[in-house]
Design a protein around this motif. Structure first.
Motif, short mmCIF file in Angstrom:
data_model
loop_
_atom_site.label_atom_id
_atom_site.label_comp_id
_atom_site.label_asym_id
_atom_site.label_seq_id
_atom_site.Cartn_x
_atom_site.Cartn_y
_atom_site.Cartn_z
N PHE A 262 -10.45 5.81 0.53
CA PHE A 262 -9.73 4.55 0.43
C PHE A 262 -9.77 3.71 1.70
O PHE A 262 -9.22 2.61 1.74
CB PHE A 262 -8.26 4.80 0.05
N GLY B 22 -7.97 10.52 2.35
CA GLY B 22 -7.50 9.15 2.16
C GLY B 22 -8.38 8.17 2.92
O GLY B 22 -8.74 7.11 2.41
N GLN C 56 -3.28 6.57 2.58
CA GLN C 56 -3.41 6.53 1.13
C GLN C 56 -3.62 7.92 0.52
O GLN C 56 -3.93 8.04 -0.66
CB GLN C 56 -4.55 5.59 0.73
N TRP C 57 -3.40 8.98 1.30
CA TRP C 57 -3.52 10.34 0.79
C TRP C 57 -2.65 10.55 -0.44
O TRP C 57 -2.96 11.35 -1.31
CB TRP C 57 -3.15 11.36 1.87
N TRP C 58 -1.55 9.82 -0.53
CA TRP C 58 -0.60 9.99 -1.63
C TRP C 58 -1.23 9.69 -2.99
O TRP C 58 -0.83 10.27 -3.99
CB TRP C 58 0.65 9.16 -1.40
N GLN C 59 -2.22 8.80 -3.02
CA GLN C 59 -2.88 8.51 -4.30
C GLN C 59 -3.60 9.75 -4.81
O GLN C 59 -3.61 10.02 -6.02
CB GLN C 59 -3.86 7.35 -4.15
N THR D 250 0.80 -1.22 0.00
CA THR D 250 0.00 0.00 0.00
C THR D 250 0.84 1.28 0.00
O THR D 250 0.30 2.37 -0.09
CB THR D 250 -0.94 0.03 1.22
N SER D 251 2.16 1.13 0.09
CA SER D 251 3.03 2.30 0.12
C SER D 251 3.25 2.86 -1.27
O SER D 251 3.35 2.13 -2.25
CB SER D 251 4.39 1.92 0.72
N ARG D 252 3.39 4.17 -1.36
CA ARG D 252 3.68 4.78 -2.66
C ARG D 252 5.08 4.42 -3.14
O ARG D 252 5.42 4.61 -4.29
CB ARG D 252 3.49 6.28 -2.61
N ASP E 156 -8.17 4.31 4.39
CA ASP E 156 -6.86 4.31 5.01
C ASP E 156 -6.26 5.72 4.89
O ASP E 156 -5.99 6.17 3.77
CB ASP E 156 -5.96 3.29 4.30
#
Length: 126
Positions: A79, A75, A84-87, A23-25, A81
């Motif tokens: 999502f 996030g 998951q803001w990075w998405q 799940t990591s960017r 989570d």
């Protein structure tokens, strides 16, 4: 008691193991190895370059930012989570993720679950 092997060394024994969770960017980022003059190896994550943003009809949804919203809260909302803001940041043309929510009324793009805007040879969205 036997010495416990550090996490990083344990991963070295597993072919294809990666230090970041799925799940990591950084999960798909390449891991580099720098060898110091004394022979010590230092592992690092190479730059993570994003493909150009393109119009992605049907792959994102618009979200109008409300007062008090933050990337991590979005996030969690979209999502399930907060990490998951990075998405969301990746789907928008911002350098600092705080730019996503710094002004109420901004319209940002939210990738649909399981997707990320794909690179295309077309023009970059501005």
């Amino acid at each position: 008691m036997a010495d416990i092997e550090p996490y990083e060394n344990a991963l070295d024994a597993i072919p294809g193991a990666h230090p970041y969770p799925r799940t990591s960017r950084y999960h798909d980022a390449e891991i580099g190895i720098h060898r110091q003059p004394d022979g010590t190896e230092v592992r690092y994550t190479k730059r993570r370059l994003l493909p150009p943003l393109v119009e992605t009809e049907g792959e994102t949804q618009s979200h109008t930012v409300s007062s008090g919203e933050r990337p991590d809260l979005l996030g969690q909302r979209y999502f399930g989570d907060p990490a998951q803001w990075w998405q969301i940041a990746d789907a928008n043309p911002v350098l600092d993720p705080r730019e996503l929510t710094d002004e109420a009324g901004n319209v940002i793009e939210i990738p649909l679950a399981g997707g990320f805007p794909r690179a295309d040879r077309g023009d970059r969205r501005v």
